[in-house]
Design a protein around this motif. Structure first.
Motif, PDB file in Angstrom:
ATOM      1  N   ALA A 115      40.852  41.427  41.779  1.00 55.84           N
ATOM      2  CA  ALA A 115      39.893  40.691  40.960  1.00 55.84           C
ATOM      3  C   ALA A 115      39.895  39.227  41.417  1.00 55.84           C
ATOM      4  O   ALA A 115      40.732  38.811  42.226  1.00 55.84           O
ATOM      5  CB  ALA A 115      40.297  40.789  39.487  1.00 55.84           C
ATOM      6  N   ALA A 116      39.000  38.440  40.883  1.00 49.92           N
ATOM      7  CA  ALA A 116      38.888  37.029  41.255  1.00 49.92           C
ATOM      8  C   ALA A 116      40.186  36.260  40.984  1.00 49.92           C
ATOM      9  O   ALA A 116      40.523  35.330  41.717  1.00 49.92           O
ATOM     10  CB  ALA A 116      37.730  36.386  40.515  1.00 49.92           C
ATOM     11  N   ASP A 117      40.933  36.672  39.956  1.00 53.35           N
ATOM     12  CA  ASP A 117      42.185  35.979  39.626  1.00 53.35           C
ATOM     13  C   ASP A 117      43.387  36.490  40.422  1.00 53.35           C
ATOM     14  O   ASP A 117      44.511  36.056  40.208  1.00 53.35           O
ATOM     15  CB  ASP A 117      42.467  36.067  38.132  1.00 53.35           C
ATOM     16  N   GLY A 118      43.156  37.429  41.336  1.00 51.24           N
ATOM     17  CA  GLY A 118      44.234  37.962  42.168  1.00 51.24           C
ATOM     18  C   GLY A 118      44.910  39.200  41.616  1.00 51.24           C
ATOM     19  O   GLY A 118      45.731  39.811  42.291  1.00 51.24           O
ATOM     20  N   ALA A 119      44.550  39.582  40.388  1.00 53.76           N
ATOM     21  CA  ALA A 119      45.124  40.797  39.793  1.00 53.76           C
ATOM     22  C   ALA A 119      44.527  42.025  40.471  1.00 53.76           C
ATOM     23  O   ALA A 119      43.392  41.993  40.951  1.00 53.76           O
ATOM     24  CB  ALA A 119      44.837  40.834  38.297  1.00 53.76           C
TER      25      ALA A 119
ATOM     26  N   SER B 223      36.361  39.067  51.200  1.00 55.67           N
ATOM     27  CA  SER B 223      35.621  38.873  49.957  1.00 55.67           C
ATOM     28  C   SER B 223      34.456  39.855  49.881  1.00 55.67           C
ATOM     29  O   SER B 223      33.834  40.178  50.902  1.00 55.67           O
ATOM     30  CB  SER B 223      35.078  37.444  49.900  1.00 55.67           C
TER      31      SER B 223
ATOM     32  N   ASP C  15      36.686  41.714  43.414  1.00 54.19           N
ATOM     33  CA  ASP C  15      36.211  40.467  44.015  1.00 54.19           C
ATOM     34  C   ASP C  15      36.478  40.433  45.519  1.00 54.19           C
ATOM     35  O   ASP C  15      35.686  39.914  46.285  1.00 54.19           O
ATOM     36  CB  ASP C  15      36.905  39.275  43.348  1.00 54.19           C
TER      37      ASP C  15
END
Length: 66
Positions: A9-13, A62, A47
């Motif tokens: 995801a965008a937050d790295g999760a 990306s 993401d």
């Protein structure tokens, strides 16, 4: 050798579908698959993706359109 994708995801999760993509026999097979499936993965909240060769990170890509 096994080639796989990790979804982030965008937050790295870790993100994406409940079932990870299959193992691929070659880098080319893995890259062809992501070329066909990236829009679906993006819709599932992915993401970016990381290509793994036997668990070692090869590169990150990306899924955002530039």
């Amino acid at each position: 050798m096994a080639w796989t994708w990790k979804y982030l995801a965008a937050d790295g999760a870790v993100a994406g579908p409940a079932e990870p993509a299959e193992d691929f026999g070659s880098q080319g097979d893995a890259e062809s698959w992501i070329g066909e499936e990236w829009k679906t993965l993006k819709a599932d909240g992915v993401d970016r993706v990381v290509l793994l060769e036997d668990g070692a990170e090869i590169y990150t890509m990306s899924l955002q359109e530039s």
